[in-house]
Design an enzyme around this catalytic site. Sequence first.
Site, mmCIF file in Angstrom:
data_model
loop_
_atom_site.group_PDB
_atom_site.id
_atom_site.type_symbol
_atom_site.label_atom_id
_atom_site.label_comp_id
_atom_site.label_asym_id
_atom_site.label_seq_id
_atom_site.Cartn_x
_atom_site.Cartn_y
_atom_site.Cartn_z
ATOM 1 N N ASP A 60 64.527 56.732 12.440
ATOM 2 C CA ASP A 60 63.130 57.065 12.177
ATOM 3 C C ASP A 60 62.243 55.847 12.468
ATOM 4 O O ASP A 60 62.276 54.852 11.736
ATOM 5 C CB ASP A 60 62.989 57.502 10.708
ATOM 6 C CG ASP A 60 61.574 57.957 10.396
ATOM 7 O OD1 ASP A 60 60.636 57.579 11.131
ATOM 8 O OD2 ASP A 60 61.414 58.689 9.397
ATOM 9 N N GLY A 85 53.039 69.059 18.339
ATOM 10 C CA GLY A 85 53.361 70.394 18.831
ATOM 11 C C GLY A 85 52.129 70.966 19.500
ATOM 12 O O GLY A 85 51.152 70.252 19.734
ATOM 13 N N TYR A 155 45.509 64.836 15.000
ATOM 14 C CA TYR A 155 46.301 64.389 16.162
ATOM 15 C C TYR A 155 45.493 63.500 17.128
ATOM 16 O O TYR A 155 45.947 62.436 17.547
ATOM 17 C CB TYR A 155 46.815 65.638 16.879
ATOM 18 C CG TYR A 155 47.676 65.386 18.085
ATOM 19 C CD1 TYR A 155 48.946 64.830 17.960
ATOM 20 C CD2 TYR A 155 47.220 65.716 19.360
ATOM 21 C CE1 TYR A 155 49.740 64.620 19.081
ATOM 22 C CE2 TYR A 155 48.013 65.512 20.485
ATOM 23 C CZ TYR A 155 49.275 64.961 20.335
ATOM 24 O OH TYR A 155 50.058 64.753 21.448
ATOM 25 N N GLU A 197 55.767 75.034 19.897
ATOM 26 C CA GLU A 197 55.701 75.227 21.343
ATOM 27 C C GLU A 197 54.256 75.336 21.831
ATOM 28 O O GLU A 197 53.373 75.760 21.119
ATOM 29 C CB GLU A 197 56.503 76.471 21.763
ATOM 30 C CG GLU A 197 55.979 77.801 21.272
ATOM 31 C CD GLU A 197 56.372 78.141 19.834
ATOM 32 O OE1 GLU A 197 56.792 77.243 19.094
ATOM 33 O OE2 GLU A 197 56.201 79.313 19.449
ATOM 34 N N LYS A 198 54.070 74.948 23.097
ATOM 35 C CA LYS A 198 52.733 75.011 23.698
ATOM 36 C C LYS A 198 52.600 76.283 24.529
ATOM 37 O O LYS A 198 53.592 76.984 24.760
ATOM 38 C CB LYS A 198 52.516 73.779 24.567
ATOM 39 C CG LYS A 198 52.552 72.516 23.729
ATOM 40 C CD LYS A 198 52.170 71.317 24.523
ATOM 41 C CE LYS A 198 51.730 70.249 23.543
ATOM 42 N NZ LYS A 198 50.735 69.387 24.104
ATOM 43 N N ALA A 199 51.386 76.515 25.023
ATOM 44 C CA ALA A 199 51.079 77.813 25.647
ATOM 45 C C ALA A 199 52.061 78.236 26.754
ATOM 46 O O ALA A 199 52.553 79.375 26.716
ATOM 47 C CB ALA A 199 49.643 77.803 26.165
HETATM 48 P P1 NAD Z 1 58.436 66.389 21.448
HETATM 49 O O1 NAD Z 1 58.025 66.879 20.106
HETATM 50 O O2 NAD Z 1 59.344 67.244 22.260
HETATM 51 O O3 NAD Z 1 59.050 64.940 21.341
HETATM 52 C C1 NAD Z 1 58.652 63.989 20.403
HETATM 53 C C2 NAD Z 1 59.893 63.467 19.732
HETATM 54 O O4 NAD Z 1 59.507 62.416 18.821
HETATM 55 C C3 NAD Z 1 60.608 64.523 18.892
HETATM 56 O O5 NAD Z 1 61.928 64.713 19.373
HETATM 57 C C4 NAD Z 1 60.599 63.973 17.491
HETATM 58 O O6 NAD Z 1 61.790 64.212 16.764
HETATM 59 C C5 NAD Z 1 60.418 62.479 17.752
HETATM 60 N N1 NAD Z 1 59.892 61.787 16.584
HETATM 61 C C6 NAD Z 1 58.879 62.189 15.769
HETATM 62 N N2 NAD Z 1 58.709 61.306 14.785
HETATM 63 C C7 NAD Z 1 59.632 60.328 14.985
HETATM 64 C C8 NAD Z 1 59.951 59.151 14.281
HETATM 65 N N3 NAD Z 1 59.315 58.813 13.166
HETATM 66 N N4 NAD Z 1 60.967 58.380 14.739
HETATM 67 C C9 NAD Z 1 61.667 58.742 15.858
HETATM 68 N N5 NAD Z 1 61.400 59.854 16.552
HETATM 69 C C10 NAD Z 1 60.399 60.643 16.121
HETATM 70 O O7 NAD Z 1 57.070 66.115 22.247
HETATM 71 P P2 NAD Z 1 56.818 65.760 23.762
HETATM 72 O O8 NAD Z 1 56.111 66.906 24.353
HETATM 73 O O9 NAD Z 1 58.051 65.256 24.397
HETATM 74 O O10 NAD Z 1 55.768 64.573 23.612
HETATM 75 C C11 NAD Z 1 56.101 63.203 23.799
HETATM 76 C C12 NAD Z 1 54.874 62.355 23.588
HETATM 77 O O11 NAD Z 1 53.849 62.765 24.493
HETATM 78 C C13 NAD Z 1 54.268 62.460 22.198
HETATM 79 O O12 NAD Z 1 53.767 61.217 21.816
HETATM 80 C C14 NAD Z 1 53.120 63.428 22.392
HETATM 81 O O13 NAD Z 1 52.110 63.263 21.426
HETATM 82 C C15 NAD Z 1 52.657 63.071 23.788
HETATM 83 N N6 NAD Z 1 51.950 64.183 24.442
HETATM 84 C C16 NAD Z 1 52.626 65.275 24.853
HETATM 85 C C17 NAD Z 1 51.943 66.304 25.472
HETATM 86 C C18 NAD Z 1 52.649 67.542 25.971
HETATM 87 O O14 NAD Z 1 51.992 68.399 26.569
HETATM 88 N N7 NAD Z 1 53.938 67.698 25.782
HETATM 89 C C19 NAD Z 1 50.555 66.220 25.651
HETATM 90 C C20 NAD Z 1 49.895 65.098 25.200
HETATM 91 C C21 NAD Z 1 50.603 64.067 24.616
#
Ligand code: NAD
Length: 339
Positions: A60, A85, A155, A197-199
Amino acid sequence: MDPQMKSDSPIVITGAGGFIGGHLVKYFFDKGFKRIRAVDKRPLDHWYQLHSAAENLCLDCSSEEVCRKVCEGAAEVYNLAADMGGMGFIERFRVECLRSILINTHMIDSAHRAGVQRYFYASSACVYNTELQQDPNVLALKESDAYPAMAERGYGWEKLISEMFCQEYHAERGMKTFIARFHNVYGPFGTWDGGREKAPAAICRKVVEAMDSHSGTIEIWGDGHQSRSFMYIDDCVKGIDMIMHCDQLVATPVNLGSSELVTINELVDKVEKIAGVKLRRSYKLDAPRGVAGRNSDNTFIQQILHWEPKTSLDTGLRETYLWIREQHQKRKKGLRVVA
Ligand code: NAD
């Protein structure tokens, strides 16, 4: 790539059990890097992708002590860990989103103390001023549109202040930090069910379910006129690499997204076409729907990196749909899947 980076230079990726982090680990292995420390707080058997050649750690990163350990000996750090999410999650769980501030606060400080050469932070289009996003025919958002600040509650504000940490760790302490503002990333090996999940994933899953149950109906959040752009995962990981290794972009937030704007209704049209079905649409007007319109202005990234995402939405959606359909079928057969 940084000339100082050798194939045995240690790379740390947090959030590696998640969607983008899992793909980024694969991307760097495919590029020939051999020492990748992949970190996530999910138990290892819940990671979307587990690459056996990586040092996979279930930890963590909101704890300072953990971050010190995670950054030890690293040449580069990619911080993608966040509690996040789609709209259904970030509108309901603002406290959880805000608490991700602990992750970047400790990760960036630990990276600095460990003397890492480059630090990457995954920011979001949710930092943009929400007042500029009230119209589905939105003008694309350029980097300067984050200020004056009126980010997405929870967020978006967490992302904005974490960006500032990156900027000040560079300004005051000289660390090379890099900030990408992702605009809706989608693709296989990501969240497709369960509320985060996203759209694109949600629509693919709902189409699969409607076909499976013969319901003939799909529920859509909002009136379907909300507009967004969606970037395929392969373009995203390539973009992360390019941004991280461009010294002109040190401590400078840059959009990383597609500028192909579609409405949610058009997104449903596309998935229906891939699936070969036409469904009745039931609009849930009180569901979380986010801002009315959002698109990425890619002028800056084109100017600096001469690059833009290249996967069309039709191509990326097909890959995503097929993967989600496979997951759905596996789950139906009683096989274990990570949603
Ligand atoms: P995701 O939720 O699939 O992955 C994020 C991971 O971070 C998860 O597996 C979660 O378990 C882990 N996590 C959360 N808290 C934690 C902690 N305290 N210690 C260790 N691990 C931890 O999301 P993603 O889509 O892969 O997004 C990755 C990054 O990109 C994030 O920072 C997100 O905010 C950013 N982001 C994603 C999108 C998108 O469309 N997917 C858009 C904008 C920004």
